[in-house]
Write a protein that holds these residues in place. Sequence first.
Motif, PDB file in Angstrom:
ATOM      1  N   LEU A  10      24.955  59.137  93.898  1.00  0.00           N
ATOM      2  CA  LEU A  10      26.290  58.827  93.401  1.00  0.00           C
ATOM      3  C   LEU A  10      26.266  58.532  91.897  1.00  0.00           C
ATOM      4  O   LEU A  10      27.100  59.049  91.133  1.00  0.00           O
ATOM      5  N   VAL A  11      25.300  57.725  91.474  1.00  0.00           N
ATOM      6  CA  VAL A  11      25.232  57.335  90.057  1.00  0.00           C
ATOM      7  C   VAL A  11      24.863  58.534  89.189  1.00  0.00           C
ATOM      8  O   VAL A  11      25.438  58.738  88.112  1.00  0.00           O
ATOM      9  N   LEU A  12      23.915  59.358  89.662  1.00  0.00           N
ATOM     10  CA  LEU A  12      23.534  60.545  88.884  1.00  0.00           C
ATOM     11  C   LEU A  12      24.732  61.475  88.708  1.00  0.00           C
ATOM     12  O   LEU A  12      25.023  61.928  87.593  1.00  0.00           O
ATOM     13  N   ALA A  13      25.438  61.735  89.810  1.00  0.00           N
ATOM     14  CA  ALA A  13      26.604  62.623  89.734  1.00  0.00           C
ATOM     15  C   ALA A  13      27.679  61.989  88.858  1.00  0.00           C
ATOM     16  O   ALA A  13      28.303  62.658  88.021  1.00  0.00           O
ATOM     17  N   GLY A  14      27.874  60.673  89.026  1.00  0.00           N
ATOM     18  CA  GLY A  14      28.891  59.964  88.252  1.00  0.00           C
ATOM     19  C   GLY A  14      28.612  60.028  86.761  1.00  0.00           C
ATOM     20  O   GLY A  14      29.513  60.271  85.956  1.00  0.00           O
ATOM     21  N   MET A  15      27.348  59.852  86.388  1.00  0.00           N
ATOM     22  CA  MET A  15      27.007  59.868  84.962  1.00  0.00           C
ATOM     23  C   MET A  15      27.106  61.277  84.392  1.00  0.00           C
ATOM     24  O   MET A  15      27.458  61.456  83.228  1.00  0.00           O
TER      25      MET A  15
END
Lengths: 292, 233
Positions: free
Chosen positions: A67-72
């Motif tokens: 989630l964080v990788l995609a979000g960033m």
Amino acid sequence: MLGWVNTVAQGIMLGGLYGLFAIGLSLMFGVMRIVNIAHGDLIVLAVFGAIAATTMADLPLWAAVILVLAGMFVLGYVLQRGVLNRTLAGGELPPLLVTFGISIVIQNLLLEIFSADPRSLSAGGIETQSVNIAGVLAIGVLPLGTLAAAVLITAALQWLFGRTDIGRAFRATSDDPETAQLMGIRTAHVYGLATAIALTVVAIAGILLAVRTTVAPSDGPNNLIYAFESVIIGGLGSFWGTLAGGMILGVSQAIGFRVSPGWGAFAGHVVFLAILAFRPQGFFPKTHTGSA
Amino acid sequence: MTPLLQTRNLTAFYGDYQALFGIDLEVQAGEVVGVIGANGAGKTTLLRTLAGVLPCAEQAVRFQNRNIGGLDASRVVALGIALVPEGRRLFPSLSVEENLKVGAFARRTGPWDENRIYELFPVLGERRRSRATELSGGQQQMVAIGRALMSNPTLLLCDELSLGLAPLVVKDIYAAIQKLTAQGLSAIIVEQDVSLAQRMASRLYCLQEGRVSLQGDSASLTRERISQAYFGA
């Protein structure tokens, strides 16, 4: 003697983390000539994104990471196209000022939401495991994994820049944006992708940092300094150089720390300043290039 | 017959400075048109505006029955107009091969690929792995032309191909251009060298201070009329 070997080994692995910090900074400067002052705060933002996902939303760590990788990645693209692209026409100062502003906004937003307490990410015990090398040297699994991740990501980016269409577009745009447009390259989109990739690496770096140690909302500028020092030591331009710069910084800090526990960061700064004084172009000054 | 490219009252500005004042120009399919004029007459500005580098009114440029004025350069090349820019503007950190590959970014289909470029300019094939900026001036010009051809253009815009090159090299370069136009490629050729432009193009436009001061068939234009239009005597 073995103590020193251990110190250098720890330093190299710490350098892997600094290399990861630095790659995004190096990439954004390389493609767009943007010096991203908010870089360190974006690392911290990724950390708190992962903390929020695991504690508040109760997601498992692997899901939070994705989630964080995609979000960033998305944040990077939107930030570049929506904000930073508009600052590029006015020279070097506007992007500097705008990213400085973003840095302050992120710090205060995180302070408001998460308070000033340092926090960390729990990775189910991996942070304390170690492997024995030749029965004498204990190497932590997490630092080793961080180093492996840094080498893999560096190799992947070097391949992307050197061998693929989008990599050639990155380099062509960096050389001459106007002529790149004439070739059919949409530079606004290329810039968006560059920042998206930079912030994805930032997210990986942040998550590895937060599993290793505690992170507070005000830690951004410190991370930025380490990233800067790694980039300068390595010499602007090549990803391997940036990683090597991170390692030189990591080893310097580890040696300083061994001499006296208060001297770690200080020794790193001294080595950085010495390199700036005697070899200001860094150790590996080269442009991003693959086959040439 | 509707022209391949037509400009109507085309104006262009650098900031507040007006560089072109109502240019009307036509290129028929398969035709080679020359644009001559002194330094600062607006020749380069004209090509840069056609290529989409400089903005202009939508109706000012019509290409294949479509108004394309003011479109972004990256879209103009995708429609089939490729510019060989003044001073070549190769990508210095890319190899010859990579410069050509970047030229294909618009992904238009057509006859051109890397191997065809190496057939046209064999020396580039030998030096494909060299950095583009390590080549001689003439070879760099070949890369610039090859890079433009990689987009499979319908209309090629050439800005001062002879600039800074030895006469013998210029001859080679224009021989290649002639080969291309003989195969049906349309072109606008900007040149300082009037007799060269006269030999290459079927029609000439002479620009002076951002306006067309003379136009006509290359063969019918006399030296006197051209030099008058050139210098505005």
